[in-house]
Design an enzyme around this catalytic site. Structure first.
Site, PDB file in Angstrom:
ATOM      1  N   HIS A 153     -57.252  45.524   7.485  1.00  0.00           N
ATOM      2  CA  HIS A 153     -57.666  46.101   8.774  1.00  0.00           C
ATOM      3  C   HIS A 153     -56.861  45.546   9.941  1.00  0.00           C
ATOM      4  CE1 HIS A 153     -61.333  48.343   7.515  1.00  0.00           C
ATOM      5  NE2 HIS A 153     -61.185  47.557   6.454  1.00  0.00           N
ATOM      6  N   ASP A 361     -52.518  44.811  17.398  1.00  0.00           N
ATOM      7  CA  ASP A 361     -53.800  45.249  16.841  1.00  0.00           C
ATOM      8  C   ASP A 361     -53.546  46.105  15.612  1.00  0.00           C
ATOM      9  OD1 ASP A 361     -56.539  45.531  16.753  1.00  0.00           O
ATOM     10  OD2 ASP A 361     -56.708  46.074  18.862  1.00  0.00           O
TER      11      ASP A 361
HETATM   12  O1  F6P Z   1     -60.523  43.685  12.924  1.00  0.00           O
HETATM   13  C1  F6P Z   1     -60.816  42.885  11.838  1.00  0.00           C
HETATM   14  C2  F6P Z   1     -62.272  42.465  11.811  1.00  0.00           C
HETATM   15  O2  F6P Z   1     -62.491  41.647  10.693  1.00  0.00           O
HETATM   16  C3  F6P Z   1     -63.198  43.658  11.762  1.00  0.00           C
HETATM   17  O3  F6P Z   1     -63.344  44.159  10.474  1.00  0.00           O
HETATM   18  C4  F6P Z   1     -64.446  43.064  12.342  1.00  0.00           C
HETATM   19  O4  F6P Z   1     -65.286  44.023  12.885  1.00  0.00           O
HETATM   20  C5  F6P Z   1     -63.900  42.170  13.418  1.00  0.00           C
HETATM   21  O5  F6P Z   1     -62.633  41.758  12.966  1.00  0.00           O
HETATM   22  C6  F6P Z   1     -64.837  41.026  13.777  1.00  0.00           C
HETATM   23  O6  F6P Z   1     -64.730  40.018  12.877  1.00  0.00           O
HETATM   24  P1  F6P Z   1     -65.806  38.912  12.523  1.00  0.00           P
HETATM   25  O7  F6P Z   1     -66.455  39.345  11.260  1.00  0.00           O
HETATM   26  O8  F6P Z   1     -65.007  37.663  12.367  1.00  0.00           O
HETATM   27  O9  F6P Z   1     -66.789  38.822  13.658  1.00  0.00           O
END
Ligand code: F6P
Length: 471
Positions: A153, A361
């Site tokens: 992601h 990003d």
């Molecule tokens: O963008 C990557 C990501 O892992 C998303 O999947 C997730 O919503 C966001 O970062 C927030 O991450 P965390 O689980 O560390 O709060």
């Protein structure tokens, strides 16, 4: 039909799913048999021997607890203090403590051990994100023969940034144990390929070499999207309209510039406020007629670099307030809190400018959601970082270099002055692209390619043999 098993660090909770991704994957599991597997969110004295299975809102979710030490090394340590900054090309913000790798590996092993007994031979396993790169290797080590896919992601790093990651060869070898790897953007696939190819000559000299064979791994770009029509509906829902009316009362005639981001250094928040400061400094006529609202829910706040980003943002917001505010006018509002999707959709619709300027990003779904929520008769303008994966999808946005705050300030001015006809034309093209890349098609597209027999390789890695030196 094969069951689908989705694996991610966090699993969906009770109540309405917050993000587009969770909604789409829930839908997949609503239509196909299967379950979701991940961390329970709980810390325990010792990891439980088996996963607990719960049924939440019609979804089967299998979860394991982690010990505090394992979780720290795996999540705050290796995942978010090494992989996250390196993959986002912020080596200056990485804390390279190689010993965290043990915890990272150990959690992936625990995931594999607890998941394996739940798997049937023809289940299709879809693993999500950088926390779980070694999972396929760990599952295969235990004997799993399933089709296993991985979706990243976040952006894939340049070769130099990857070299800075302890155990990067093992991580690359782990990636070769997946049948299909999905990336957000073509740029990421190119970086992966460049790294794999770059390795070959440089690692021969004087070292014994071991081949990482990617010939069974397909790598391609599967740009994720949102559900833009659902955002259009949310924006005019009672909750969306309530937010719009509330904001209209406080804004009066001022035009709204909106940013919505997790409070993360990759999002370029201080640079964004600095660009706004330049807009006000260079265009006195705009003072009192614009307002910046930055919504920035705190994130990973146990990590020092995140606290420092928060402090930097406080400082620059204070500076802009001190410089431009008057007793009866504030240039900006800064809210460190999360809002539900209907309220956000209302804010998006009201905003004349959606300011989405991450320094780097994976995709950036805020850009998609902003487009979805616009009023077709009076749409706003998307100002978008060229370093977001979304820039490949949305060339009709005003694309900016977020490090260049003069350029972003000028894009803001152009957006605010843009005539209605041009706004409509740009928005129509953006909305078409957002629909074309909707999240349902993204999920089905990935799963179709991962299905058994669907491995007619198109792509980049068919013949890549990656040679890693072993000392
Ligand atoms: O963008 C990557 C990501 O892992 C998303 O999947 C997730 O919503 C966001 O970062 C927030 O991450 P965390 O689980 O560390 O709060």
């Amino acid at each position: 039909m094969s069951r689908i098993v989705i694996v991610s660090n966090r699993t969906p909770g009770k109540g309405p799913a917050a993000g587009g991704l969770a909604v789409a994957l829930r839908k997949v599991l609503g239509e196909r048999e299967g379950f979701w597997f991940g961390w329970s969110g709980k810390l325990a004295e010792a990891p439980p021997p088996e996963a607990r299975i719960e049924h939440i809102d019609g979804l089967s979710i299998a979860q394991i607890d982690l010990t505090r030490d394992d979780h720290h090394a795996y999540y705050a340590g290796f995942s978010n203090s090494i992989l996250w900054p390196s993959f986002h090309l912020r080596l200056d913000l990485a804390t390279i403590e190689g010993h965290w790798y043990e915890g990272y590996r150990s959690v992936n092993r625990q995931f594999a051990r607890s998941l394996l007994p739940l798997l049937r031979p023809d289940d299709i396993v879809w693993v999500h994100d950088y926390h779980l790169i070694p999972l396929a290797a760990e599952l295969r080590h235990l004997g799993a023969r399933n089709r296993i896919g991985f979706y990243l992601h976040i952006p894939f790093p340049t070769a130099d940034a990857l070299y800075a990651i302890p155990h990067h060869e093992e991580l690359m070898r782990d990636l070769s144990r997946y049948d299909l790897i999905g990336m957000q953007a073509k740029r990421d696939v190119a970086a992966f390929t460049e790294f794999a190819e770059h390795q070959m000559p440089s690692t021969f000299g004087g070292h014994r070499s071991r081949i990482i064979d990617f010939s069974r791994t397909e790598v391609d770009a599967f740009p994720i999207g949102s559900d833009p029509d659902a955002f259009a509906r949310l924006a005019v829902s009672p909750a969306g309209t309530k937010m719009i009316n509330r904001m209209k009362r406080s804004l009066g005639d001022q035009r709204l510039i909106l940013g919505v981001d997790r409070l993360d250094y990759s999002k370029g928040l201080p640079q964004r406020v600095e660009a706004y400061e330049k807009l006000l400094a260079n265009n006195a006529r705009l003072r009192r007629s614009v307002h910046l609202l930055q919504v920035a829910p705190p994130s990973r706040d146990g990590i020092k670099e995140y606290q420092e980003t928060s402090d930097a943002l406080d400082a620059i917001c204070g500076r802009v307030m001190g410089h431009f505010a008057e007793p009866d006018w504030q240039p900006l509002t800064y809210v460190k809190r999360a809002y539900g999707q209907p309220s956000l959709a209302g804010l998006y619709r009201l905003a004349r400018v959606g300011l989405v300027t991450p320094l780097r990003d994976g995709m950036n779904l805020v850009a998609h959601e902003y487009v979805g929520a616009q009023n077709p008769d009076d749409p706003g303008v998307l100002v978008l970082s060229r370093f977001a994966g979304a820039a490949e999808i949305f060339p009709e946005a005003l694309l900016v270099n977020p490090f260049d705050t003069d350029e972003t300030a000028e894009a803001l001015r152009l957006a605010l002055d843009m005539p209605l006809e041009e706004r409509k034309q740009r928005w129509q093209a953006l909305m078409q692209a957002a629909r074309r890349h909707n999240v349902d098609d993204w999920a089905m597209g990935f799963l179709d390619r991962l299905a058994p027999g669907a491995n007619a390789r198109t792509s980049t890695t068919r013949d890549i043999l990656y040679l890693a030196s072993v000392a």
